[in-house]
Write an enzyme that holds these catalytic residues in place. Structure first.
Site, PDB file in Angstrom:
ATOM      1  N   GLU A   1       1.780  -0.058  -4.671  1.00 50.29           N
ATOM      2  CA  GLU A   1       1.010   1.030  -5.013  1.00 50.29           C
ATOM      3  C   GLU A   1       1.750   2.234  -5.093  1.00 50.29           C
ATOM      4  O   GLU A   1       2.170   2.534  -3.826  1.00 50.29           O
ATOM      5  CB  GLU A   1      -0.431   1.122  -4.187  1.00 50.29           C
ATOM      6  CG  GLU A   1      -1.255   2.094  -4.618  1.00 50.29           C
ATOM      7  CD  GLU A   1      -2.192   2.844  -3.567  1.00 50.29           C
ATOM      8  OE1 GLU A   1      -3.089   3.137  -3.742  1.00 50.29           O
ATOM      9  OE2 GLU A   1      -1.904   2.469  -2.254  1.00 50.29           O
TER      10      GLU A   1
ATOM     11  N   ASP B   1       0.853  -1.176   0.014  1.00 49.03           N
ATOM     12  CA  ASP B   1      -0.143   0.046   0.050  1.00 49.03           C
ATOM     13  C   ASP B   1       0.785   1.371  -0.015  1.00 49.03           C
ATOM     14  O   ASP B   1       1.746   1.283   0.683  1.00 49.03           O
ATOM     15  CB  ASP B   1      -0.891  -0.103   1.507  1.00 49.03           C
ATOM     16  CG  ASP B   1      -1.916   1.055   1.422  1.00 49.03           C
ATOM     17  OD1 ASP B   1      -2.821   0.964   0.503  1.00 49.03           O
ATOM     18  OD2 ASP B   1      -1.897   1.778   2.427  1.00 49.03           O
TER      19      ASP B   1
END
Ligand code: GLC
Length: 497
Positions: free
Chosen positions: A249, A195
């Protein structure tokens, strides 16, 4: 030729767990529900799933605020339910990638609970405290610094105040994360989706960010120079433990930024937001992104058009909400282009956006934070609501209606099957990539076979591949392609013939 990695063989499917399938009747998706849908995913042809966070969490940001890295939130099930899901997926040939949030932990995480208000805590240096905050802003709006009443210090939170940034200058933080990786690898996972990984604060707190046109330019708080070394160590640690799929990401739509993070010793793939988060439909813009990815991105790109953070593809791209023709044509592109496809849950049902209308409809922390920031800046409730509605990410987070499988679903299944069965669709390099009016045409080739694809998003155009001698795999090899029509052809040359 580079060796083929297992993840190049797969069509991936993103599972946003709270909204996927509710197995215990409490209105929230969970692992019991997911276990019931593994046959469904197999039938759809899915080769790998990415599951969004399921760790114990106050769920301020739907699990992206972890309070225990090595457990399952009871609302999603138990660790054994997770293990059963992994085993059942593996039994069906489906790999499992989990979301790992390394930038921040929940303010309820025991490390932070101990560190908060106690300068002597051994965990104090796991976080970023300062006497003198700079101007850095939270991604969700407002200052990224939260005052701590008793000490007069401030702590840093790039996202919500309940998501406290870890201090990646502290080597102990890195050691903790290695233990977390080991824990989940022992549970059988096949990879991680990291993330907001370019947000890690590896170089500490630096200069104020510049402001331009009322917006803050994130010059010093993201993509810090020291990040590369940290990332290399993290990826080396993971790679030493198996043939994993390591997805990043990177919060950027700039291909020049995205591609920096993708390399043999960095991430396997990054999410290509330059393609995936285009706000409105434009064949020319999609073509430009595909071309740039082909020419300027050394690694394989990712192919996605929806996620839990954005509006659904049909709502963004369709001429109206019933425009499944456009969705089908975009799908054909997603499953025949060069890259790793990720399908977001529910796209196969042609789902459209959930549209909150009032404050009570807004569940997302980003929407709610914008509301509060706007009020604090002196705006009226109506003005604040309007801002919140444009920033909230509730659109694609509604529970999946497990209904009938309609015509669009059948196209999903057939096009995924095509990609699974025709190797050139997985490995072929482009030999041509061209745009004529709104028709994207390309050809891909391996030593054994070639495919030709033409997808027309606009007024009728000549089918560029009509005269090519090949087997028609999908669509109609007519002389003209009408709006949202496409054709996929193939010819074998060697052993695959
Ligand atoms: C990622 C997630 C998003 C979350 C944010 C902070 O962008 O996809 O949902 O809010 O990270 O963890």
């Amino acid at each position: 030729m580079e060796p083929v990695r297992w993840w190049q063989e797969c069509v991936f499917y993103q599972i946003y767990l709270p909204a996927f399938c509710d197995g215990n009747g409490d209105g929230r998706g969970d692992f019991i529900g997911l276990a019931q849908k593994i046959d469904y995913l197999h039938e759809l042809g899915i080769g790998g799933i990415w599951i969004t966070p399921f760790y114990p969490s106050p769920l301020v940001d739907n699990g992206y605020d972890i309070s225990d890295y090595c457990a399952v939130d009871p609302r999603f099930g138990e660790l054994d339910d997770f293990r059963r899901v992994v085993a059942a997926c593996h039994g069906r040939g489906i790999r499992v990638v989990i979301d790992l949030v390394l930038n921040h932990v929940s303010s309820q995480h025991p490390w932070f609970v101990d560190a908060w208000n106690n300068p002597a805590s051994r965990y104090r240096d796991y976080f970023i405290f300062t006497d003198q905050p700079n101007n850095w802003q939270s991604f969700f709006s407002g200052s990224a610094w939260m005052p701590e009443p008793d000490t007069g210090q401030f702590y840093y939170h790039k996202f919500a105040p309940q998501q406290v940034d870890l201090n990646w200058q502290n080597p102990q933080v890195e050691q903790e994360i290695y233990r977390v990786m080991d824990f989940w690898l022992a549970a059988g996972v096949d990879g991680f989706r990291f993330d907001v990984i370019n947000f890690l604060t590896t170089d500490g707190i630096g200069a104020d960010n510049p402001q331009s046109a009322g917006e803050q330019e994130h010059l010093y708080d993201v993509n810090q120079p020291g990040l590369m070394a940290v990332l290399r160590r993290l990826m080396a640690y993971a790679r030493a433990r198996g043939e994993l799929f390591l997805i990043g990401e990177i919060g950027s739509e700039d291909l020049a930024v995205l591609r920096r993070y993708q390399a043999a010793d960095l991430l396997d793939v990054v999410f290509n937001f330059n393609l995936g988060s285009q706000k409105t439909f434009s064949a020319a813009a999609i073509f430009a992104a595909l071309t740039a990815m082909n020419e300027q991105q050394p690694g394989l790109p990712t192919l996605f058009f929806s996620s839990h953070d954005m509006s659904r593809m049909i709502s963004r791209f369709g001429e109206n909400e019933r425009d499944t023709d456009r969705a089908r044509a975009v799908l054909a592109l997603q499953l025949t282009a060069r890259g790793v496809p990720f399908i977001y849950q529910g796209e196969e049902f042609g789902l459209t956006d959930y549209r909150p209308r009032c404050l009570a409809d807004i569940s997302d922390v980003q929407g709610r934070t914008h509301y509060q920031t706007a009020l604090a800046a002196g705006m009226t409730a109506d003005e604040a609501l309007a801002i919140a509605l444009t920033h909230t990410r509730d659109a694609s987070r509604a529970p999946l209606p497990w209904g009938e499988k309609d015509a669009l679903w059948k196209d999903y299944r057939e096009l995924i099957a095509l990609r699974n069965h025709i190797p050139v669709l997985r490995y072929g390099a482009y030999t041509r990539l061209a745009l004529t009016d709104a028709c994207i045409g390309f050809s891909r080739i391996t030593a054994d076979e070639q495919v030709w694809v033409a997808i027309n998003f606009g007024a009728p155009v000549r089918n560029p591949w009509q005269a090519v001698a090949g087997e028609v795999l999908y669509g109609d090899n007519a002389p003209w392609l009408g709006k949202n029509q496409f054709v996929i052809k193939r010819r074998g040359y060697g052993k695959a013939q």
